[in-house]
Design an enzyme around this catalytic site. Structure first.
Site, PDB file in Angstrom:
ATOM      1  N   THR A 241       0.858  -1.184   0.000  1.00 56.29           N
ATOM      2  CA  THR A 241       0.000   0.000   0.000  1.00 56.29           C
ATOM      3  C   THR A 241       0.893   1.232   0.000  1.00 56.29           C
ATOM      4  O   THR A 241       2.103   1.139   0.232  1.00 56.29           O
ATOM      5  CB  THR A 241      -0.940  -0.017   1.220  1.00 56.29           C
ATOM      6  OG1 THR A 241      -1.810   1.121   1.184  1.00 56.29           O
ATOM      7  CG2 THR A 241      -0.174  -0.004   2.529  1.00 56.29           C
ATOM      8  N   CYS A 242       0.299   2.398  -0.275  1.00 55.45           N
ATOM      9  CA  CYS A 242       1.075   3.647  -0.292  1.00 55.45           C
ATOM     10  C   CYS A 242       0.097   4.806  -0.175  1.00 55.45           C
ATOM     11  O   CYS A 242      -0.919   4.699   0.508  1.00 55.45           O
ATOM     12  CB  CYS A 242       1.929   3.742  -1.554  1.00 55.45           C
ATOM     13  SG  CYS A 242       0.975   3.752  -3.090  1.00 55.45           S
ATOM     14  N   GLY A 243       0.347   5.909  -0.869  1.00 56.23           N
ATOM     15  CA  GLY A 243      -0.557   7.048  -0.812  1.00 56.23           C
ATOM     16  C   GLY A 243      -1.791   6.874  -1.677  1.00 56.23           C
ATOM     17  O   GLY A 243      -2.912   7.107  -1.230  1.00 56.23           O
TER      18      GLY A 243
END
Length: 286
Positions: A241-243
């Site tokens: 996951t990330c932004g």
């Protein structure tokens, strides 16, 4: 873990195969909203000869309030067909920032069933530093090619699956954002989002798997070392996951390179999870 075919090609390899009839080059450059840059304009100013431009924000579910969510298989097939990307194509993806958005497009093609896709190691900066040519101007007409889209839903996670995993712990969650954003100490580049991370998740900034001097992906033994140091058990499933689901794919690529096959990506990522109206559980301590 069994051996897997590398999803990385060097600038030298691409230069040698640039004119091959089955090779298609894709510019996947993407900028964050706060960067004030236009990816298409910069593509037209300079790109690898013959490359087509893949617009992450348009080849997406534009009905979603979230940015660049995966499109339907039908829309994806329609858009890439018009880019001349089809069945039988060897697709090489790059971006002008090195390796930030290109792994997202690599992952997207794999989600829709096209495995013959790779990322240019080091992107446009490495290509230019090695002395290879670029061209300017609008995209050439590539001619249409048929693309068969078959979506692999196992490679994608949604909010409900991520929420359920907090209780059940069926997979590890690995966040590609900076340590300050993960801890909630740095502001998010998208205004209005809460700070912090999904409870129980681990942190490995995507920049930590890229060589800071050359811009290429670290060798496999160092990738494995960085992942394990972050707390990942390489015998168990991982969801990145990330932004907004872009740099999470850098970690997915790193995991692929070391032969870890049970990898998925949380498409909504922090833009969905950190929305104040979502009222989802958040941790800020590290």
């Amino acid at each position: 873990m069994s051996e897997v075919k590398s999803a990385i090609v060097s600038a030298a390899w691409l230069a040698e195969h640039l004119e091959a009839p089955d090779v298609r080059v894709v510019d996947a450059t993407f900028f964050l909203p706060n960067e004030g840059r236009n990816a298409l304009e910069e593509y037209e100013e300079e790109h690898i000869p013959g490359a087509v431009f893949f617009d992450i924000d348009e080849i997406a579910d534009t009905d979603s309030p979230l940015p660049h969510m995966l499109p339907s298989p039908e829309k994806f097939a329609s858009r890439v067909r018009k880019l001349g990307l089809g069945d039988g194509s060897r697709i090489i993806v790059y971006d002008r920032l090195g390796m930030r958005a290109s792994p997202r497009v690599w992952w997207t093609f794999k989600v829709f069933g096209h495995d013959d896709v790779a990322v240019l190691d080091g992107g446009l900066p490495k290509w230019k530093n090695d002395g290879y040519p670029t061209e300017s101007g609008p995209q050439r007409d590539p001619g249409e090619r048929h693309f068969t889209a078959r979506m692999n839903t196992l490679a994608v996670k949604d909010r409900d699956q991520m929420l359920g995993n907090i209780e059940r712990g069926r997979f590890q969650v690995l966040d590609a954002r900076s340590r300050g954003r993960f801890s909630g100490e740095e502001p998010e580049p998208r205004p209005g989002l809460k700070g912090g991370h999904i409870p129980g998740s681990l942190n490995l900034p995507f920049t930590d798997v890229i060589d800071s001097a050359s811009g290429v992906l670290l060798p496999n033994h160092l990738l494995k070392e960085r992942l394990e140091r972050a707390g990942i058990d390489l015998s168990k499933p991982v969801v990145t996951t990330c932004g907004s689901g872009v740099t999470a794919a850098v970690l997915a690529l790193a995991l692929h390179e070391i032969g870890h096959k049970d990898v998925a990506l949380y498409d909504g990522s922090w833009t969905e999870w950190g929305d104040p109206d979502a009222e989802l559980p958040i941790e800020t301590k590290v």
